[in-house]
Design a protein around this motif. Structure first.
Motif, PDB file in Angstrom:
ATOM      1  N   PHE A 208       0.654  -1.436  -0.627  1.00 31.03           N
ATOM      2  CA  PHE A 208      -0.127  -0.049  -0.220  1.00 31.03           C
ATOM      3  C   PHE A 208       1.095   1.179   0.393  1.00 31.03           C
ATOM      4  O   PHE A 208       2.173   0.997   0.941  1.00 31.03           O
ATOM      5  CB  PHE A 208      -1.146  -0.034   1.464  1.00 31.03           C
ATOM      6  CG  PHE A 208      -0.394   0.359   3.056  1.00 31.03           C
ATOM      7  CD1 PHE A 208      -0.102  -1.004   3.131  1.00 31.03           C
ATOM      8  CD2 PHE A 208       0.195   1.000   3.457  1.00 31.03           C
ATOM      9  CE1 PHE A 208       0.372  -0.949   4.276  1.00 31.03           C
ATOM     10  CE2 PHE A 208       0.812   1.250   4.584  1.00 31.03           C
ATOM     11  CZ  PHE A 208       0.344  -0.151   4.688  1.00 31.03           C
TER      12      PHE A 208
ATOM     13  N   LEU B  51     -12.847   0.866   4.823  1.00 34.95           N
ATOM     14  CA  LEU B  51     -11.675   1.614   3.999  1.00 34.95           C
ATOM     15  C   LEU B  51     -11.916   2.586   2.474  1.00 34.95           C
ATOM     16  O   LEU B  51     -11.525   3.676   2.255  1.00 34.95           O
ATOM     17  CB  LEU B  51     -10.500   1.154   4.183  1.00 34.95           C
ATOM     18  CG  LEU B  51     -10.445   1.336   5.725  1.00 34.95           C
ATOM     19  CD1 LEU B  51      -8.809   0.574   5.873  1.00 34.95           C
ATOM     20  CD2 LEU B  51      -9.823   2.917   6.001  1.00 34.95           C
ATOM     21  N   SER B  52     -12.318   1.062   2.268  1.00 34.48           N
ATOM     22  CA  SER B  52     -12.692   1.508   0.174  1.00 34.48           C
ATOM     23  C   SER B  52     -13.920   2.576   0.265  1.00 34.48           C
ATOM     24  O   SER B  52     -14.134   3.113  -0.853  1.00 34.48           O
ATOM     25  CB  SER B  52     -12.577   0.567  -0.770  1.00 34.48           C
ATOM     26  OG  SER B  52     -14.561  -0.478  -0.408  1.00 34.48           O
TER      27      SER B  52
ATOM     28  N   ARG C  56      -0.920   8.152   1.179  1.00 34.00           N
ATOM     29  CA  ARG C  56      -3.101   6.975   0.957  1.00 34.00           C
ATOM     30  C   ARG C  56      -3.587   6.778   2.089  1.00 34.00           C
ATOM     31  O   ARG C  56      -4.620   6.888   3.345  1.00 34.00           O
ATOM     32  CB  ARG C  56      -3.483   6.793   0.021  1.00 34.00           C
ATOM     33  CG  ARG C  56      -2.877   8.006  -0.637  1.00 34.00           C
ATOM     34  CD  ARG C  56      -3.833   8.647  -1.010  1.00 34.00           C
ATOM     35  NE  ARG C  56      -5.340   7.848  -1.555  1.00 34.00           N
ATOM     36  CZ  ARG C  56      -6.601   8.535  -1.143  1.00 34.00           C
ATOM     37  NH1 ARG C  56      -6.332   9.867  -1.327  1.00 34.00           N
ATOM     38  NH2 ARG C  56      -7.614   7.757  -1.645  1.00 34.00           N
ATOM     39  N   LEU C  57      -2.523   6.003   3.602  1.00 34.68           N
ATOM     40  CA  LEU C  57      -2.581   4.676   4.169  1.00 34.68           C
ATOM     41  C   LEU C  57      -1.842   4.856   5.616  1.00 34.68           C
ATOM     42  O   LEU C  57      -1.060   3.859   5.011  1.00 34.68           O
ATOM     43  CB  LEU C  57      -3.367   3.688   3.382  1.00 34.68           C
ATOM     44  CG  LEU C  57      -3.733   2.295   4.483  1.00 34.68           C
ATOM     45  CD1 LEU C  57      -5.264   2.849   4.891  1.00 34.68           C
ATOM     46  CD2 LEU C  57      -3.933   1.168   3.656  1.00 34.68           C
ATOM     47  N   ARG C  58      -2.545   5.103   6.886  1.00 36.99           N
ATOM     48  CA  ARG C  58      -1.440   4.591   7.317  1.00 36.99           C
ATOM     49  C   ARG C  58      -1.438   3.152   8.297  1.00 36.99           C
ATOM     50  O   ARG C  58      -0.490   2.570   8.420  1.00 36.99           O
ATOM     51  CB  ARG C  58      -1.306   6.224   8.655  1.00 36.99           C
ATOM     52  CG  ARG C  58      -1.446   7.560   7.848  1.00 36.99           C
ATOM     53  CD  ARG C  58      -1.212   8.753   9.414  1.00 36.99           C
ATOM     54  NE  ARG C  58      -0.692   9.506   8.412  1.00 36.99           N
ATOM     55  CZ  ARG C  58       0.625  10.131   8.935  1.00 36.99           C
ATOM     56  NH1 ARG C  58       1.167   9.101   8.524  1.00 36.99           N
ATOM     57  NH2 ARG C  58       0.783  10.731   8.128  1.00 36.99           N
ATOM     58  N   GLU C  59      -2.814   3.092   8.715  1.00 42.86           N
ATOM     59  CA  GLU C  59      -2.861   1.879   9.619  1.00 42.86           C
ATOM     60  C   GLU C  59      -3.318   0.718   8.833  1.00 42.86           C
ATOM     61  O   GLU C  59      -4.345   1.147   7.578  1.00 42.86           O
ATOM     62  CB  GLU C  59      -3.485   2.082  10.661  1.00 42.86           C
ATOM     63  CG  GLU C  59      -3.358   1.142  11.314  1.00 42.86           C
ATOM     64  CD  GLU C  59      -1.875   0.106  11.647  1.00 42.86           C
ATOM     65  OE1 GLU C  59      -1.571   0.018  12.273  1.00 42.86           O
ATOM     66  OE2 GLU C  59      -1.184   1.297  12.436  1.00 42.86           O
ATOM     67  N   PRO C  60      -2.784  -0.249   7.860  1.00 43.11           N
ATOM     68  CA  PRO C  60      -3.334  -1.371   6.427  1.00 43.11           C
ATOM     69  C   PRO C  60      -4.689  -1.987   7.848  1.00 43.11           C
ATOM     70  O   PRO C  60      -4.384  -2.181   8.813  1.00 43.11           O
ATOM     71  CB  PRO C  60      -1.505  -2.599   6.525  1.00 43.11           C
ATOM     72  CG  PRO C  60      -1.530  -2.327   7.700  1.00 43.11           C
ATOM     73  CD  PRO C  60      -0.977  -1.292   8.410  1.00 43.11           C
TER      74      PRO C  60
ATOM     75  N   LEU D  87     -10.962   4.942   0.033  1.00 43.67           N
ATOM     76  CA  LEU D  87      -9.659   3.903  -0.402  1.00 43.67           C
ATOM     77  C   LEU D  87      -9.641   3.143  -1.456  1.00 43.67           C
ATOM     78  O   LEU D  87     -10.639   2.439  -1.897  1.00 43.67           O
ATOM     79  CB  LEU D  87      -8.996   3.467   0.823  1.00 43.67           C
ATOM     80  CG  LEU D  87      -7.708   2.626   0.756  1.00 43.67           C
ATOM     81  CD1 LEU D  87      -6.563   3.601   1.274  1.00 43.67           C
ATOM     82  CD2 LEU D  87      -7.910   1.098   1.651  1.00 43.67           C
TER      83      LEU D  87
ATOM     84  N   ARG E 160       2.101   4.622   1.768  1.00 43.96           N
ATOM     85  CA  ARG E 160       1.744   5.043   3.242  1.00 43.96           C
ATOM     86  C   ARG E 160       0.988   6.482   3.016  1.00 43.96           C
ATOM     87  O   ARG E 160       0.440   6.969   4.338  1.00 43.96           O
ATOM     88  CB  ARG E 160       3.224   5.068   3.773  1.00 43.96           C
ATOM     89  CG  ARG E 160       3.871   3.294   3.924  1.00 43.96           C
ATOM     90  CD  ARG E 160       4.604   4.075   4.711  1.00 43.96           C
ATOM     91  NE  ARG E 160       5.485   2.455   5.464  1.00 43.96           N
ATOM     92  CZ  ARG E 160       5.392   1.905   5.978  1.00 43.96           C
ATOM     93  NH1 ARG E 160       4.363   2.658   6.427  1.00 43.96           N
ATOM     94  NH2 ARG E 160       6.246   0.883   6.012  1.00 43.96           N
TER      95      ARG E 160
ATOM     96  N   ASP F 248      -4.594   2.416  -4.009  1.00 41.71           N
ATOM     97  CA  ASP F 248      -3.877   3.206  -2.709  1.00 41.71           C
ATOM     98  C   ASP F 248      -3.169   1.564  -2.361  1.00 41.71           C
ATOM     99  O   ASP F 248      -2.363   1.830  -0.972  1.00 41.71           O
ATOM    100  CB  ASP F 248      -4.424   3.620  -1.353  1.00 41.71           C
ATOM    101  CG  ASP F 248      -5.235   5.198  -2.675  1.00 41.71           C
ATOM    102  OD1 ASP F 248      -4.207   5.688  -3.323  1.00 41.71           O
ATOM    103  OD2 ASP F 248      -6.764   5.032  -2.200  1.00 41.71           O
ATOM    104  N   TRP F 249      -4.095   0.386  -2.075  1.00 35.77           N
ATOM    105  CA  TRP F 249      -3.804  -0.347  -1.391  1.00 35.77           C
ATOM    106  C   TRP F 249      -3.991  -1.965  -2.667  1.00 35.77           C
ATOM    107  O   TRP F 249      -5.350  -1.878  -2.796  1.00 35.77           O
ATOM    108  CB  TRP F 249      -5.106  -0.741  -0.308  1.00 35.77           C
ATOM    109  CG  TRP F 249      -4.539  -1.852   0.434  1.00 35.77           C
ATOM    110  CD1 TRP F 249      -4.153  -2.161   1.868  1.00 35.77           C
ATOM    111  CD2 TRP F 249      -5.127  -3.318   0.522  1.00 35.77           C
ATOM    112  NE1 TRP F 249      -3.898  -2.915   2.861  1.00 35.77           N
ATOM    113  CE2 TRP F 249      -4.368  -4.321   1.289  1.00 35.77           C
ATOM    114  CE3 TRP F 249      -5.359  -4.014  -0.823  1.00 35.77           C
ATOM    115  CZ2 TRP F 249      -5.022  -5.774   1.546  1.00 35.77           C
ATOM    116  CZ3 TRP F 249      -5.579  -5.809  -0.587  1.00 35.77           C
ATOM    117  CH2 TRP F 249      -5.484  -5.955   0.408  1.00 35.77           C
TER     118      TRP F 249
END
Lengths: 419, 422
Positions: free
Chosen positions: A164, A182-183, A168-172, A187, A166, A269-270
């Motif tokens: 992913f 999240l999506s 756009r996303l701090r914690e997976p 996301l 980082r 993003d992921w």
């Protein structure tokens, strides 16, 4: 470590032809053939895409070159030649060259390809002595047993993880529900469509055994019979896939390389990715790349399918080439080489249990090791049929994610009698 | 480059395998036997017998592959050698068949420029594909070029595409030219010029595509082209000037393949207009003149094929004073009309041009279609005039000079009469 030499199978040969052939061979220096220049070792490598070797390997070419150079420093006068073949072409390419006596001495491939090579008589068995067995993780050994011999030798493990951005996303996400949540918040998620790479999503719904049963197959003409619990789990999984396809920010792709490129370009993003892409992604995304374990159920870790690379031995090597091939495989499995491969090419985990994976000092290694420990390996006795079954499953999944097939008829198709 | 050499040398390593050696040696043995023993004996025989011998070798090589497989060894390499030889023999047979229907020169050009080079490339490519992965060999970086590495495939393209662009483009464009000529009724010269211009455009487009495909750095190329322009200005300006002149002449249409020009007093036909020079054929002595394009660009050019291909010709003749000029003129015009090669329209005209010392001189002017056939038609007309004058009792007088010696006896003794001269 040593390997017993598997003799070349000789068809019964009779009469003058044999005499003439033998005389010719003897005249030309015996079974060793003509020594032309240095010793040459030919290795075929199966790549995971159809884009050639460059896109996948990237700078790994230099690493494999350094591996070869180290081997050559121990075995002076040996020239190692690498040939790359896209996934799906390796078996045909090996058959084509094998029919001419120009086949490789060694083949690096996925397990299913090694099985195909073995079943089509394109690779030869190898004997593993106790010392060799000690250098291999026990869980990898049984899959390749062929009586007292093995048709392939494990080389490296490439588990599946989440990659992913980082920024756009701090914690997976820890669970698939969290992923979809999240999506829904924006996301952009990329998922593969191939069964092997999507298998981890079955964990949360408990559909792993049902999907495994579908992949393992059933006699022709018979419908799949699942237990009531497995049937419900399969329904939940297909419904989850269907719902994911309806999400605005979730997209599926049948080409994993496309997902990787989308992540690089910032269009995703992921994504769910094989660890073999991590090195290239890190080079291009730098510290923005985050790697984590794949999301599972609420309280169960995901069970992905690990991509295991194995060595297979060619059929037509000269005695000297076979010896060199065995030395090369032994060299690739020793602790130092396995450790160097793990460190130099992040994403490759050793199959030698004596190599310590630095899970405490590296979050990446910890994620990889965790994924490997919780991964599953399929054992297909009939790889060709397994590929066909996988293709059939994928075609149903494609229709589901594209909204062409609602969950109920999709399940009916999956459980329908095979032709 | 070292990596490519490393790979190529490595292919020899397959010979260390007995199964490969068996196929190679048996094939080489049969091929040598054919080349050293059978072929010299068939050379003196008819060509068909030689072809049969070649087909026999193909059969033996194919059988060799089958026998090796029957012995339990891989034999596809031996079969491959048989297939290559079979394809070569097949091409030879096709060539024989074509020679019975098409001009030998064209078939020779087709084979030497296209078929055989393609065959060699195909065999080389297929052989590499068996010894290694063609894609891997193609991706081997050889050396840096304008900042990016030049791979084997790109080098291969750089060496072969320009050749095949030039060699291949001729055939379809000639067909296209003939098709357009039929549709729009172009002259032969316009067709040839159009074909040549299209060919230049195709080659230029191909070269641009190749540069893009190879990934040459356009900035670097522009910089080098800038540097080269100075070199062109001083060094090869003549070549460049001739090239531009050739293009200009083609577009202008004053000099094209098929045009008839007057060079040093002789009509010559333009055979081709190349990058540097035009090749002209002189009918008088069957000579070919290679004249730089720039010459036509800077000097006056006399052409018979500008707006049409007609040429006006003339024959000068004298008749005795006693004959009525009206009768002579009528007879001359009748003779011209009856001569093959003289156009009926515009009609031949005869003129009384002067009263000479011993004859009345006439000029018979007529038009012909073929500018290069002037001399032969002039000769035919002149002969017909002689026969017509003889038949009609018209004398062609020759000059006579009467010398009267002086009658004064005190004068010097007259010299012996000098021979009469015209």
């Amino acid at each position: 470590m040593g390997f017993g030499l598997a003799p070349l199978p000789l068809a019964p040969v009779k009469g003058l032809g044999l005499l003439a052939a033998l005389a010719l061979l003897l005249a030309c220096g015996g079974c060793g053939g003509i020594a032309v220049g240095p010793d040459n070792l030919y290795i075929s490598v199966e790549t995971s895409t159809n884009y050639g070797s460059t896109s996948e390997l990237g700078d790994n070419r230099n690493i494999s070159r350094s591996l070869i150079e180290k081997f050559r420093s121990l075995n002076p006068g040996v020239a190692v030649h690498i040939r790359h073949f896209p996934a799906g072409e390796l078996v045909a390419a090996t058959r084509f060259r094998d029919g001419r006596g120009l086949g490789p001495d060694l083949i690096v491939s996925r397990v299913v390809t090694a099985l195909q090579l073995h079943q089509q008589g394109l690779s030869s068995d190898v004997s593993l002595d106790p010392d060799a067995r000690n250098r291999l993780e026990p869980r990898f050994q049984n899959s390749f047993r062929n009586g007292s011999k093995a048709f392939a030798v494990p080389f490296l493990a490439q588990p599946q993880v989440a990659c992913f951005d980082r920024r756009r996303l701090r914690e997976p996400p820890r669970s698939v529900d969290a992923l979809l949540a999240l999506s829904a918040k924006g996301l952009r998620v990329g998922l593969p469509i191939s069964v092997g790479e999507l298998f981890w999503t079955t964990t949360a719904q408990g559909a792993g055994p049902a999907v495994a049963q579908l992949l393992n197959g059933r006699p022709a003409g018979e419908a799949a019979t699942l237990s009531a619990a497995d049937h419900r789990a399969l329904e939940r999984w297909i419904a989850w896939i269907y719902d994911s396809g309806l999400q605005q920010n979730v997209s599926f792709s049948d080409d994993p390389f496309e997902l990787v490129q989308q992540l690089e370009r910032g269009e995703r993003d992921w994504i769910s990715c094989s660890s073999l892409w991590i090195d290239g992604l890190r080079q291009r995304m730098g510290s923005h790349l985050g790697v984590s374990v794949l999301p599972g159920g609420a309280d169960t870790p995901a069970t992905p399918v690990t991509r295991l690379l194995v060595w297979s031995f060619g059929r037509h090597s000269s005695a000297r080439q076979r010896l060199l091939a065995e030395r090369f495989v032994a060299f690739s499995l020793n602790e130092v080489t396995q450790k160097q491969l793990m460190v130099a090419v992040p994403g490759n985990l050793p199959v030698n249990p004596n190599v310590l994976i630095p899970t405490r000092s590296s979050a990446l290694m910890a994620a990889l090791a965790f994924s490997l420990d919780h991964s599953r390996m399929f054992e297909f006795r009939d790889p060709d049929a397994a590929i066909v079954r996988g293709g059939r499953l994928e075609s149903v999944l494609k229709k589901v994610v594209q909204g062409e097939l609602p969950p109920e008829p999709a399940i009916a198709q999956l459980l329908a009698p095979t032709p | 480059m070292n990596q490519l050499l490393y790979e190529i040398v490595g292919w020899l390593g397959f010979l260390s395998r007995p199964v490969v050696l068996l196929q190679c040696l048996t094939t080489a043995g049969f091929a040598l036997g054919y080349a050293l023993w059978l072929r010299p004996r068939l050379k003196a025989r008819r060509y068909r017998v030689s072809v049969l011998g070649a087909v026999g070798l193909w059969g033996v090589l194919r059988l060799n592959g089958l026998v090796i497989e029957q012995l339990g060894y891989p034999g596809d390499l031996a079969t491959y050698f048989a297939q290559v030889w079979g394809a070569w023999v097949l091409l030879a047979v096709i060539r024989l068949l074509l020679l019975t229907r098409c001009p030998a020169k064209q078939i020779q050009l087709l084979y030497s420029r296209i078929v055989q080079p393609l065959f060699v490339l195909f065999v080389a490519g297929s052989l590499v594909n068996q010894l290694a992965s063609l894609r891997d060999v193609a991706e081997i970086p050889l050396f840096p070029l304008f900042g990016s590495p030049l791979t084997t495939s790109n080098l291969f393209l750089l060496l072969t595409i320009p050749y095949f662009l030039v060699a291949f483009s001729a055939i379809p464009l000639v067909w296209l030219g003939h098709l357009l000529q039929r549709l729009f009724h172009f002259s032969h010269g316009t067709r040839a010029a159009g074909t040549l211009v299209l060919r230049y455009l195709l080659v230029a487009a191909g070269v641009l595509w190749l540069m893009h495909r190879v990934g040459l750095n356009t900035s670097a190329i522009a910089a080098i082209a800038g540097g080269l322009s100075v070199g062109i200005g001083f060094g090869i300006k003549e070549v460049f000037s001739n090239f531009i002149s050739g293009l200009w002449l083609l577009f202008e249409g004053s000099v094209r393949p098929g045009s008839v020009l007057f060079i040093d007093g002789d009509p010559c036909e333009v055979r081709s207009l190349g990058l540097r020079a035009a090749v002209l054929w002189r009918n008088r002595d069957n000579a070919e003149l290679v004249i730089p394009n720039q010459t036509f660009f800077t000097a006056t050019t006399t052409t018979y094929t500008g707006s049409d291909s007609l040429r006006r010709s003339a024959v000068e003749i004298g008749a005795a004073y006693r004959h009525d000029p009206v009768v002579v003129i009528a007879l001359l015009e009748e003779v011209a009309r009856a001569t093959v090669g003289v156009r009926v329209e515009p009609a031949p005209r005869a003129f009384l041009v002067r009263y000479s010392e011993s004859s009345i001189d006439y000029s018979l002017r007529f038009w012909i279609d073929d500018p290069l056939g002037n001399l032969s038609i002039q000769s035919a007309v002149s002969q017909a005039i002689w026969h017509a004058f003889t038949a009609n009792g018209i004398e062609i007088p020759f000059p006579q000079r009467v010398i009267h010696p002086p009658t004064d006896s005190t004068g010097p003794t007259p010299a012996a009469p000098a021979p009469q001269q015209d």
